[in-house]
Motif scaffolding. Structure first.
Motif, mmCIF file in Angstrom:
data_model
loop_
_atom_site.group_PDB
_atom_site.id
_atom_site.type_symbol
_atom_site.label_atom_id
_atom_site.label_comp_id
_atom_site.label_asym_id
_atom_site.label_seq_id
_atom_site.Cartn_x
_atom_site.Cartn_y
_atom_site.Cartn_z
ATOM 1 N N ARG A 13 -1.856 10.424 3.584
ATOM 2 C CA ARG A 13 -2.112 9.320 2.652
ATOM 3 C C ARG A 13 -0.802 8.701 2.214
ATOM 4 N NH1 ARG A 13 -6.572 11.191 -1.260
ATOM 5 N NH2 ARG A 13 -4.985 12.115 -2.588
ATOM 6 N N VAL B 285 -9.556 1.778 -1.992
ATOM 7 C CA VAL B 285 -8.434 2.724 -2.053
ATOM 8 C C VAL B 285 -8.960 4.128 -2.348
ATOM 9 C CG1 VAL B 285 -6.770 0.954 -2.758
ATOM 10 C CG2 VAL B 285 -7.914 2.315 -4.504
ATOM 11 N N PHE C 258 -8.359 -3.215 -8.168
ATOM 12 C CA PHE C 258 -8.563 -2.599 -6.852
ATOM 13 C C PHE C 258 -9.914 -1.891 -6.737
ATOM 14 C CE2 PHE C 258 -3.850 -2.732 -7.092
ATOM 15 C CZ PHE C 258 -3.650 -3.577 -6.011
ATOM 16 N N VAL D 291 -5.097 5.346 1.871
ATOM 17 C CA VAL D 291 -4.238 4.499 1.041
ATOM 18 C C VAL D 291 -4.563 4.737 -0.429
ATOM 19 C CG1 VAL D 291 -3.598 2.128 0.432
ATOM 20 C CG2 VAL D 291 -4.036 2.736 2.829
ATOM 21 N N ALA D 292 -3.544 5.142 -1.198
ATOM 22 C CA ALA D 292 -3.677 5.315 -2.646
ATOM 23 C C ALA D 292 -2.769 4.314 -3.339
ATOM 24 C CB ALA D 292 -3.300 6.735 -3.058
ATOM 25 N N VAL D 293 -3.079 4.014 -4.586
ATOM 26 C CA VAL D 293 -2.248 3.129 -5.390
ATOM 27 C C VAL D 293 -1.574 3.951 -6.485
ATOM 28 C CG1 VAL D 293 -2.270 1.214 -7.054
ATOM 29 C CG2 VAL D 293 -3.554 1.027 -4.923
ATOM 30 N N VAL E 141 -2.289 -4.113 -0.091
ATOM 31 C CA VAL E 141 -3.054 -2.904 -0.415
ATOM 32 C C VAL E 141 -4.462 -3.023 0.151
ATOM 33 C CG1 VAL E 141 -3.980 -1.472 -2.273
ATOM 34 C CG2 VAL E 141 -1.699 -2.484 -2.508
ATOM 35 N N ARG E 142 -5.080 -4.183 -0.062
ATOM 36 C CA ARG E 142 -6.447 -4.386 0.429
ATOM 37 C C ARG E 142 -6.514 -4.325 1.956
ATOM 38 N NH1 ARG E 142 -9.592 -6.315 -3.601
ATOM 39 N NH2 ARG E 142 -8.477 -6.739 -5.538
ATOM 40 N N ALA F 211 1.609 -2.899 -4.959
ATOM 41 C CA ALA F 211 0.308 -3.074 -5.601
ATOM 42 C C ALA F 211 0.370 -4.172 -6.658
ATOM 43 C CB ALA F 211 -0.152 -1.760 -6.229
ATOM 44 N N ALA G 28 -5.976 -0.682 3.028
ATOM 45 C CA ALA G 28 -7.143 0.161 2.722
ATOM 46 C C ALA G 28 -8.282 -0.096 3.706
ATOM 47 C CB ALA G 28 -7.601 -0.087 1.289
#
Length: 239
Positions: free
Chosen positions: A99, A160, A155, A124-126, A113-114, A106, A117
């Protein structure tokens, strides 16, 4: 609740910072892969890695140390710090990282990010790093006017895997996590929230778990100092 032992990397060494200050680094070892193996042998289910130099540089700096860790361990690992474009995301995931954690982008490029993901479901983490509820970026050196909860909610529909919430003022200070703020964030969104910053005792871990909503906790200094025994903590959290 998953306990994530943290390995923070600065100049190829395992360190811990105090409140994100690079000048306030304590070195805990010069063999990150060996440290990762110790955590794995204690029974951890995940590892949390941070490229501290990378967070400031905006690109991977401790790649050799991260790759050595990934070669040494069998448990999944997540990494944050300096991951700010799709090529870097793809590079890390191709090397066996489970991950990636996107923090600065972000705020600055939420579309990335989108896109990531969607391309890499579950990987994918924020990272949401905040001082007094306001998000900080670029290795916490840049203050923004973005509210942590607003960023998290933005998000909600992105797919995510998790949000990693760090209270910067608590990080490395061994004063306990900001349980109230972390719980409030976790209740504001449907995305799993992982607590980071200040986790320094078994009581902290139990209090986070007992919220019934926080999905994980990251601890670094307390594991190195011995104030939390990893094997005991894992048994307590997951009997």
């Amino acid at each position: 609740m998953i306990l994530y032992p943290a390995i923070d990397l600065k100049d190829g060494q395992c360190v811990r910072l105090l409140r994100g200050e690079m000048a306030a680094a304590t070195v805990f070892g010069d063999d990150p892969a060996a440290q990762a193996l110790k955590f794995q042998q204690a029974g951890c289910a995940w590892l949390h890695l941070v490229d501290l130099n990378g967070a400031f540089a905006g690109a991977p700096v401790n790649a050799a140390a991260v790759e050595a860790i990934l070669k040494a361990i069998k448990v999944p690992a997540q990494l944050g710090g300096g991951i700010r474009d799709m090529a870097t995301i793809e590079m890390w995931l191709s090397k066996g990282l489970a991950r990636v954690i996107l923090g600065t982008v972000a705020v600055e490029n939420p579309d990335l990010v989108r896109q990531a993901a969607r391309a890499f479901p579950g990987q994918v983490a924020v990272g949401i790093d905040a001082r007094k509820g306001l998000v900080a970026t670029k290795g916490w050196a840049t203050e923004t006017t973005v509210q942590a909860t607003d960023l998290a909610r933005s998000f909600e529909d992105a797919g995510v895997a998790a949000l990693i919430y760090t209270d910067i003022d608590r990080d490395g200070a061994m004063g306990g996590p900001n349980i109230a703020a972390t719980e409030a964030l976790a209740r504001a969104v449907s995305i799993p929230v992982i607590a980071s910053g200040g986790v320094s005792s078994m009581a902290d871990l139990i209090a986070l778990r007992d919220t019934g909503i926080i999905a994980g906790a990251i601890s670094g200094r307390a594991l190195y100092d011995g104030t939390i025994d990893l094997a005991t903590a894992l048994k307590t959290l997951n009997p």
